[in-house]
Design an enzyme around this catalytic site. Structure first.
Site, PDB file in Angstrom:
ATOM      1  N   CYS A   2       0.831  -1.197   0.000  1.00 29.72           N
ATOM      2  CA  CYS A   2       0.000   0.000   0.000  1.00 29.72           C
ATOM      3  C   CYS A   2       0.868   1.251   0.000  1.00 29.72           C
ATOM      4  O   CYS A   2       2.020   1.239   0.404  1.00 29.72           O
ATOM      5  CB  CYS A   2      -0.904   0.009   1.229  1.00 29.72           C
ATOM      6  SG  CYS A   2      -1.947  -1.449   1.377  1.00 29.72           S
ATOM      7  N   ARG A  27       3.721   1.098  -6.933  1.00 29.17           N
ATOM      8  CA  ARG A  27       3.648   0.093  -5.874  1.00 29.17           C
ATOM      9  C   ARG A  27       2.496  -0.874  -6.083  1.00 29.17           C
ATOM     10  O   ARG A  27       2.437  -1.931  -5.446  1.00 29.17           O
ATOM     11  CB  ARG A  27       3.506   0.781  -4.506  1.00 29.17           C
ATOM     12  CG  ARG A  27       4.682   1.661  -4.146  1.00 29.17           C
ATOM     13  CD  ARG A  27       4.385   2.514  -2.925  1.00 29.17           C
ATOM     14  NE  ARG A  27       4.292   1.721  -1.718  1.00 29.17           N
ATOM     15  CZ  ARG A  27       5.306   1.423  -0.930  1.00 29.17           C
ATOM     16  NH1 ARG A  27       6.527   1.833  -1.254  1.00 29.17           N
ATOM     17  NH2 ARG A  27       5.146   0.726   0.169  1.00 29.17           N
ATOM     18  N   TRP A  87      -3.562  -2.055  -1.649  1.00 33.04           N
ATOM     19  CA  TRP A  87      -3.405  -3.374  -2.273  1.00 33.04           C
ATOM     20  C   TRP A  87      -4.115  -4.336  -1.324  1.00 33.04           C
ATOM     21  O   TRP A  87      -3.651  -4.590  -0.214  1.00 33.04           O
ATOM     22  CB  TRP A  87      -1.924  -3.723  -2.412  1.00 33.04           C
ATOM     23  CG  TRP A  87      -1.651  -5.057  -3.022  1.00 33.04           C
ATOM     24  CD1 TRP A  87      -1.770  -6.278  -2.433  1.00 33.04           C
ATOM     25  CD2 TRP A  87      -1.183  -5.317  -4.356  1.00 33.04           C
ATOM     26  NE1 TRP A  87      -1.411  -7.272  -3.298  1.00 33.04           N
ATOM     27  CE2 TRP A  87      -1.041  -6.716  -4.480  1.00 33.04           C
ATOM     28  CE3 TRP A  87      -0.866  -4.507  -5.441  1.00 33.04           C
ATOM     29  CZ2 TRP A  87      -0.583  -7.320  -5.653  1.00 33.04           C
ATOM     30  CZ3 TRP A  87      -0.415  -5.115  -6.599  1.00 33.04           C
ATOM     31  CH2 TRP A  87      -0.289  -6.500  -6.704  1.00 33.04           C
ATOM     32  N   ASN A 113      -0.532   0.875   6.202  1.00 30.65           N
ATOM     33  CA  ASN A 113       0.160  -0.099   5.362  1.00 30.65           C
ATOM     34  C   ASN A 113       0.588  -1.232   6.277  1.00 30.65           C
ATOM     35  O   ASN A 113       1.182  -0.994   7.319  1.00 30.65           O
ATOM     36  CB  ASN A 113       1.382   0.551   4.707  1.00 30.65           C
ATOM     37  CG  ASN A 113       2.190  -0.437   3.878  1.00 30.65           C
ATOM     38  OD1 ASN A 113       1.725  -1.524   3.571  1.00 30.65           O
ATOM     39  ND2 ASN A 113       3.402  -0.054   3.527  1.00 30.65           N
ATOM     40  N   GLY A 114       0.267  -2.475   5.925  1.00 33.47           N
ATOM     41  CA  GLY A 114       0.667  -3.596   6.759  1.00 33.47           C
ATOM     42  C   GLY A 114      -0.520  -4.330   7.332  1.00 33.47           C
ATOM     43  O   GLY A 114      -1.650  -4.221   6.846  1.00 33.47           O
ATOM     44  N   GLU A 496      15.582 -23.085  -8.346  1.00 33.90           N
ATOM     45  CA  GLU A 496      15.237 -21.670  -8.398  1.00 33.90           C
ATOM     46  C   GLU A 496      16.485 -20.806  -8.536  1.00 33.90           C
ATOM     47  O   GLU A 496      16.488 -19.820  -9.285  1.00 33.90           O
ATOM     48  CB  GLU A 496      14.442 -21.271  -7.150  1.00 33.90           C
ATOM     49  CG  GLU A 496      14.085 -19.804  -7.057  1.00 33.90           C
ATOM     50  CD  GLU A 496      13.196 -19.305  -8.188  1.00 33.90           C
ATOM     51  OE1 GLU A 496      13.074 -18.072  -8.328  1.00 33.90           O
ATOM     52  OE2 GLU A 496      12.638 -20.132  -8.938  1.00 33.90           O
ATOM     53  N   LYS A 500      17.226 -18.260 -11.721  1.00 34.11           N
ATOM     54  CA  LYS A 500      17.524 -16.832 -11.587  1.00 34.11           C
ATOM     55  C   LYS A 500      18.785 -16.470 -12.357  1.00 34.11           C
ATOM     56  O   LYS A 500      18.858 -15.439 -13.028  1.00 34.11           O
ATOM     57  CB  LYS A 500      17.684 -16.444 -10.106  1.00 34.11           C
ATOM     58  CG  LYS A 500      16.384 -16.366  -9.357  1.00 34.11           C
ATOM     59  CD  LYS A 500      15.522 -15.205  -9.848  1.00 34.11           C
ATOM     60  CE  LYS A 500      14.051 -15.505  -9.631  1.00 34.11           C
ATOM     61  NZ  LYS A 500      13.457 -16.487 -10.543  1.00 34.11           N
ATOM     62  N   GLU A 503      18.151 -16.567 -16.115  1.00 34.66           N
ATOM     63  CA  GLU A 503      17.207 -15.537 -16.541  1.00 34.66           C
ATOM     64  C   GLU A 503      17.882 -14.180 -16.741  1.00 34.66           C
ATOM     65  O   GLU A 503      17.577 -13.470 -17.694  1.00 34.66           O
ATOM     66  CB  GLU A 503      16.096 -15.374 -15.495  1.00 34.66           C
ATOM     67  CG  GLU A 503      14.986 -16.392 -15.559  1.00 34.66           C
ATOM     68  CD  GLU A 503      13.928 -16.125 -14.505  1.00 34.66           C
ATOM     69  OE1 GLU A 503      12.738 -16.254 -14.841  1.00 34.66           O
ATOM     70  OE2 GLU A 503      14.266 -15.784 -13.363  1.00 34.66           O
ATOM     71  N   HIS A 519      24.994 -39.508 -12.936  1.00 42.03           N
ATOM     72  CA  HIS A 519      24.269 -40.033 -14.088  1.00 42.03           C
ATOM     73  C   HIS A 519      24.312 -39.055 -15.257  1.00 42.03           C
ATOM     74  O   HIS A 519      23.342 -38.940 -16.018  1.00 42.03           O
ATOM     75  CB  HIS A 519      22.820 -40.340 -13.707  1.00 42.03           C
ATOM     76  CG  HIS A 519      22.702 -41.398 -12.671  1.00 42.03           C
ATOM     77  ND1 HIS A 519      22.699 -42.746 -12.954  1.00 42.03           N
ATOM     78  CD2 HIS A 519      22.613 -41.304 -11.319  1.00 42.03           C
ATOM     79  CE1 HIS A 519      22.605 -43.438 -11.838  1.00 42.03           C
ATOM     80  NE2 HIS A 519      22.555 -42.585 -10.825  1.00 42.03           N
ATOM     81  N   LYS A 618       6.886 -10.506 -17.726  1.00 43.32           N
ATOM     82  CA  LYS A 618       6.470 -10.714 -16.344  1.00 43.32           C
ATOM     83  C   LYS A 618       5.310 -11.699 -16.254  1.00 43.32           C
ATOM     84  O   LYS A 618       5.253 -12.518 -15.344  1.00 43.32           O
ATOM     85  CB  LYS A 618       6.066  -9.368 -15.712  1.00 43.32           C
ATOM     86  CG  LYS A 618       5.798  -9.447 -14.222  1.00 43.32           C
ATOM     87  CD  LYS A 618       7.053  -9.792 -13.449  1.00 43.32           C
ATOM     88  CE  LYS A 618       6.793  -9.977 -11.976  1.00 43.32           C
ATOM     89  NZ  LYS A 618       7.959 -10.526 -11.287  1.00 43.32           N
TER      90      LYS A 618
END
Length: 623
Positions: A2, A27, A87, A113-114, A496, A500, A503, A519, A618
């Site tokens: 937010c 944001r 948000w 916010n939060g 992951e 990254k 990418e 293997h 995205k």
């Protein structure tokens, strides 16, 4: 996340608030609102949608008049106001749930916010006192808690209320009968002061006021601040005055949007503690279990008896699902199958009633994942969506939804949205274990406690700096091939980490289960090969160490991610990156962070744009 903006001063506040909110649009938000104080009259306007919807609503305010172009201008020139972009987390996207919120009498107005973790207990307490709530949010309780402490002194009321609140949040309060006063409070969520001459600004990020002042004061965690046109006072929660330095910043507008970080990706890596905290806060509030109140039509009875779970996802979301598989099978003893969403519907899968199919998509719009979810639902399976975006297609195609609360992610390479997805999978695994009785109550409470400590561990890791990771990147950024290895819960982390790197650095990278190295992949190793091994504490750590020894014998360079306190690993790896000790099943949420930073620094050293890597988007909305 937010956005918050506040102002006290001599200028018409309406336009300043709207302009400040525009600067915070990056944001992400789904609704917005402002409250402005004119005399002792507070006018609040809230709207769902973009800021133009709010502008249109503001034009109807009593003190707003139309000027050429249709923009509202203040006539009465109110000098105090607060604004917010929301948000959604608690409660649906609606005008009632948009901020600002106010108390019953309309005296106290707040933007937040939060998350307030103990809002349910406070809400019950306030309701018993006769308070009627007008929204579904946790944020509204702050206005009422301040109100019952208020006797004409807003700073004192906020100070008293602050001690009653549990969670992580930043909020700004305004009182109808105290014009020219704003009070802010911060606990683990950002809030910053902009200093002007005869005027002051308060916002969640510098862009909100950058065009008006470059003189800022950063509010530290656990501090309160009082703004008046003539000055700003900082204090601790017990009222002790605090001196805070005024800093002159030289950021341009783009740098300000990045919070001073050089890229959005780096900023988002540093937002991961908040992303995890926001995602788990209210869901772990009772401490001894997990509450998942936003599961739609998927009830506890179904979860208790579910016979099988199938996870469909792509890319980073797939890796988050893999971590979830280990947790669900290990804690809840439910069999879990993983499927790459783009392949699922083409193999005529056997799926139907009694199955839970989980589709994971950051955007909620990933075409392959949506197609897999629809196929499963058509065949009678119950479908759960895990997504970061309210109102996305996935939320409409599923029987239930679990939202991550990472906020808008601008960098193409997912970082904070990944940890948000992993956190949700942990929550689901713990809830299943609780319902099915597969974990002892004390073990369940222990795991919930460890999960709640992870944001703190991430913050500590990032605050300590990444000089060591940067140095490792400098030694290896010219390598043409990296190999990543992991076993059990470490394998998804290795996958992951490798994703990254490829990418954003365009380096050929592979990731394998360490036991599979003999293997085939072992043939790729030579004296120039960096091998990244996920070696956090786990029941298979001795196996990982054995694999590391095999790598070293071939002359390759081992970079290990290990748990703090494991000194033995240094005998086998040339370079070791440590993460805080936690329950071994939760370690992926920590172990992935140094791998993100390693990829980041390698790519930057190669002179690449990490926020917009080539050929990637995205959101993948086509097959």
């Amino acid at each position: 996340m937010c956005g918050i903006v506040g102002y006290v001063g001599a200028r018409p506040v309406q336009g300043l608030l709207l302009a400040g909110l525009e600067k915070l649009e990056y944001r992400g938000y789904d609704s917005a609102g402002i409250s402005i104080l004119s005399g002792e009259q507070v006018d609040s306007v809230r709207a769902v949608g973009n800021l133009q919807a709010l502008r249109d609503a503001v034009a109807a305010l009593p003190h707003a008049a139309e000027v050429p172009g249709g923009a509202p201008v203040a006539v009465a020139e109110p000098t105090t106001g607060i604004g917010h972009t929301r948000w959604a987390t608690h409660g649906r996207v609606s005008e009632e749930n948009a901020h600002p919120h106010e108390d019953v009498d309309g005296r106290i107005h707040i933007v937040v916010n939060g998350i307030v973790e103990n809002y349910m207990a406070l809400k019950r307490e306030l309701a018993d006192e006769g308070v009627v709530f007008t929204s579904e949010t946790d944020a509204e309780v702050i206005a009422h808690v301040i109100s019952r402490r208020y006797d004409g002194d807003l700073p004192a009321a906020v100070q008293a209320a602050y001690g009653e609140l549990v969670g992580h949040f930043a909020f700004v309060a305004m009182a109808a009968d105290e014009p020219g006063v704003l009070v802010g409070a911060r606990r683990e969520c950002p809030l910053v002061v902009g200093r002007g001459d005869g005027e002051q600004f308060l916002a969640s990020a510098v862009p909100a006021f950058l065009e008006h002042t470059r003189r800022v004061q950063f509010i530290e965690d656990g501090e309160l601040v009082v703004l008046r046109p003539g000055g700003v006072d900082f204090m601790s929660p017990d009222g002790t005055p605090i001196e805070r330095e005024v800093v002159e910043i030289d950021w341009d507008a783009e740098t300000a949007e990045k919070g001073g970080y050089e890229t959005f990706m780096l900023k988002e890596i540093h937002e991961q503690a908040d992303a995890v905290a926001e995602t788990i806060a209210d869901r772990t509030a009772r401490g001894d279990g997990v509450d998942l109140g936003d599961l739609g039509t998927i009830d506890d009875a179904f979860l208790r008896d579910v016979r099988r779970i199938i996870v469909v996802a792509c890319g980073t979301s797939y890796h988050a699902g893999l971590i979830g598989r280990y947790a669900i099978e290990g804690w809840a003893r439910v069999p879990v199958e993983m499927d790459v969403a783009s392949e699922y519907r083409y193999r005529n899968p056997v799926v139907g009633p009694g199955d839970l199919v989980i589709g994971i998509s950051q955007s909620g719009e990933t075409a392959d994942t949506l197609a897999a979810m629809r196929l499963a639902r058509e065949r009678g399976a119950t479908v759960l969506a895990i997504t970061n975006v309210m109102g996305s297609q996935a939320t409409r195609d599923a029987d239930g939804v679990l939202f991550t609360r990472a906020g808008l992610e601008i960098g193409v390479a997912a970082t904070k949205t990944f940890v948000g997805q992993v956190a949700v999978m942990y929550l689901l695994a713990l809830r299943l274990a609780e319902l099915r009785g597969t974990l002892a109550p004390e073990r369940l409470a222990e795991l919930v406690g460890e999960l709640k400590r992870l944001p703190h561990h991430i913050t500590e890791m990032l605050d300590a700096g990444d000089e060591e990771i940067r140095a490792i990147a400098e030694r290896h950024y010219k390598a043409e091939f990296f190999l990543y290895l992991g076993r059990h819960i470490g394998l998804p982390v290795a996958l992951e980490g490798a994703l990254k790197l490829k990418e954003i650095s365009y380096i050929a990278t592979d990731a394998y289960a360490a036991g599979e190295m003999k293997h085939g992949p072992i043939a790729l190793l030579d004296d120039d090969t960096p091998v990244v091994c996920v070696a956090t504490d786990s029941p298979v750590l001795d196996k990982v160490v054995s694999n590391i020894q095999e790598v070293r014998v071939r002359g390759a360079h081992v970079i290990a991610v290990a748990s703090a306190g494991n000194e033995e690993i240094r005998e086998h790896a040339e370079e070791v990156l440590t993460v805080a000790e936690t329950d071994w099943m939760l370690a992926p949420l920590l172990a992935v962070v140094p791998l993100q930073l390693l990829s980041y620094h390698v790519a930057r050293l190669r002179g690449l744009n990490v926020d917009q890597p080539r050929n990637l988007a995205k959101t993948v909305t086509v097959e």
